[in-house]
Design an enzyme around this catalytic site. Structure first.
Site, PDB file in Angstrom:
ATOM      1  N   GLY A 135       0.675  -1.284  -0.059  1.00 32.58           N
ATOM      2  CA  GLY A 135      -0.045   0.051  -0.017  1.00 32.58           C
ATOM      3  C   GLY A 135       0.771   1.269  -0.042  1.00 32.58           C
ATOM      4  O   GLY A 135       0.323   2.184   0.272  1.00 32.58           O
TER       5      GLY A 135
ATOM      6  N   TYR B 246      -2.492   3.621 -11.340  1.00 31.82           N
ATOM      7  CA  TYR B 246      -2.965   5.227 -11.396  1.00 31.82           C
ATOM      8  C   TYR B 246      -4.575   5.076 -11.615  1.00 31.82           C
ATOM      9  O   TYR B 246      -5.005   5.904 -11.389  1.00 31.82           O
ATOM     10  CB  TYR B 246      -2.361   5.813 -12.663  1.00 31.82           C
ATOM     11  CG  TYR B 246      -0.727   5.890 -12.208  1.00 31.82           C
ATOM     12  CD1 TYR B 246      -0.063   6.332 -11.033  1.00 31.82           C
ATOM     13  CD2 TYR B 246       0.132   5.486 -13.180  1.00 31.82           C
ATOM     14  CE1 TYR B 246       1.335   6.333 -10.658  1.00 31.82           C
ATOM     15  CE2 TYR B 246       1.661   5.471 -12.775  1.00 31.82           C
ATOM     16  CZ  TYR B 246       2.050   5.896 -11.727  1.00 31.82           C
ATOM     17  OH  TYR B 246       3.638   5.970 -11.407  1.00 31.82           O
TER      18      TYR B 246
END
Length: 171
Positions: free
Chosen positions: A106, A142
């Site tokens: 993460g 993204y």
């Protein structure tokens, strides 16, 4: 996991250079020729070039530490320091890298959130970045973080012209 950030300063030049070499290699070594990788690394991460970028008030570098270990870094550009677009209402994420052993934890999202926080603090309308069209993992990352494709530009890896997708996230 204890996450901290530290803005890079001139004394960090060799740590920045070594970590940039390492993470860029980890990401692209299997997708490019060794001669093109060598040429790019020597140019992009030359000590004098990095020293100039660190001294440029329109560029910001941040190290990300996970439990005290350097795990990633971020390079942001404003106005004239941007590699394209050069919109005063935007910040470019020129570099965003996580070392291999820290991937999947993460931390990429933590770096994106840092960029968002800085952009909002500086009253920018959007973030943008260029990502190699063949880097499917990064493109997916993204998109998951709210970026959308808005165009393309050329990126030179040694003597090979490659195409980067330009992606934007409205804030």
């Amino acid at each position: 996991m204890n996450i901290t950030f530290r803005q890079c300063v001139s004394d960090d030049i060799y740590t920045l250079q070594n970590f940039s070499y390492r993470t860029f290699n980890e990401t692209y070594i299997n997708m490019n020729t060794s001669s093109n990788m060598k040429a790019y690394l020597e140019e992009a991460f030359d000590v004098n070039k990095l020293r100039g970028e660190l001294a440029d008030s329109n560029s910001l570098f941040y190290f990300l530490y996970a439990d005290g270990e350097l795990a990633g870094y971020l390079k942001l550009n404003e106005s004239a320091a941007q590699t394209d677009i050069n919109d005063l209402q935007s910040i470019e994420i020129e570099r965003i890298y996580i070392a291999n052993e820290f991937q999947g934890k993460g931390l990429g999202g933590v770096l994106i959130n840092k960029a968002i926080d800085i952009a909002k603090m500086r009253k920018k309308s959007y973030l943008w970045l260029g990502v190699w069209e063949k880097n499917d993992k990064a493109i997916l990352f993204y998109k998951k973080n709210g970026f959308e494709e808005i165009g393309t530009h050329s990126f030179f890896m040694g003597d090979e012209e490659q195409t980067d997708l330009i992606m934007r996230k409205i804030l």
